[in-house]
Scaffold this active site. Sequence first.
Site, short mmCIF file in Angstrom:
data_model
loop_
_atom_site.label_atom_id
_atom_site.label_comp_id
_atom_site.label_asym_id
_atom_site.label_seq_id
_atom_site.Cartn_x
_atom_site.Cartn_y
_atom_site.Cartn_z
CG ASP A 34 -2.17 0.79 1.09
OD1 ASP A 34 -3.25 0.52 0.81
OD2 ASP A 34 -1.78 2.10 1.04
CG ASN A 92 -12.41 -0.56 3.60
OD1 ASN A 92 -12.79 -1.05 4.86
ND2 ASN A 92 -11.01 -0.15 3.71
CB VAL A 101 -9.44 1.71 -5.00
CG1 VAL A 101 -9.02 1.14 -6.33
CG2 VAL A 101 -8.40 2.86 -4.65
CG HIS A 105 -8.80 -3.20 -2.53
ND1 HIS A 105 -9.76 -2.54 -2.97
CD2 HIS A 105 -8.88 -2.72 -1.41
CE1 HIS A 105 -9.89 -1.52 -2.56
NE2 HIS A 105 -9.36 -1.44 -1.26
CG HIS A 107 -6.81 -2.97 2.91
ND1 HIS A 107 -5.79 -1.88 2.96
CD2 HIS A 107 -8.04 -2.86 2.51
CE1 HIS A 107 -6.77 -0.99 2.06
NE2 HIS A 107 -7.95 -1.53 2.09
#
Length: 121
Positions: A34, A92, A101, A105, A107
Site C-alpha cells: 500500500d 472495504n 478504490v 481488494h 488489505h
Amino acid sequence: MSGYDTNNIFARILRGEIPCAKVFEDEFVLAFNDVAPQAPVHVLVIPRGAYVSFADFTLRASSDEVCGFFRAVGLVATQLNLDEPGYRLLSNIGQDAHQQVEHFHVHLFGGRPLGAMLAGS
Ligand code: AMP
C-alpha cells in the site's frame, strides 16, 4: 455501487500504466505494498479480473478465480512470515466502509500488534 470503472487506479496498475511495489503475482492476483501503509506490513491483494466489490467478485468470478484469490492471500501472508505472530485481513466494500478504490481488494496488515478490530466511528 455503480459499474466497474476501467480507469480506477488498480486497473491502471494491473495494465502496467502505474508502478507498484510488487510483493507477489500469479495468474489470479497481484499483491503490492500500500502506498500509505498503516502498519509495518500493509499489502493489497487484488484479483486480475474486473470486479468492483466482494459480491461482484464472488458472484461473477469463476470458481478457479475465487479459489486462486484466497489461496494467494494466504500464500502472501505465509511468505511474509505473518502466520505467527499473526495478521489481519480487511476489505472495504462500499460507502459505509470508505472503499476508495472500486476494484475489489483485500488489505493484509501485520508486523505489530494491531489493536482493536475497528477504529473510528
Ligand atoms: P480502500 O479504502 O479499501 O479502497 O483502500 C484503498 C487503498 O489503496 C488505500 O489504503 C490507499 O493507500 C491505497 N492506494 C491508493 N493508490 C495506491 C497506489 N498507487 N499504490 C498502492 N496503494 C494505493
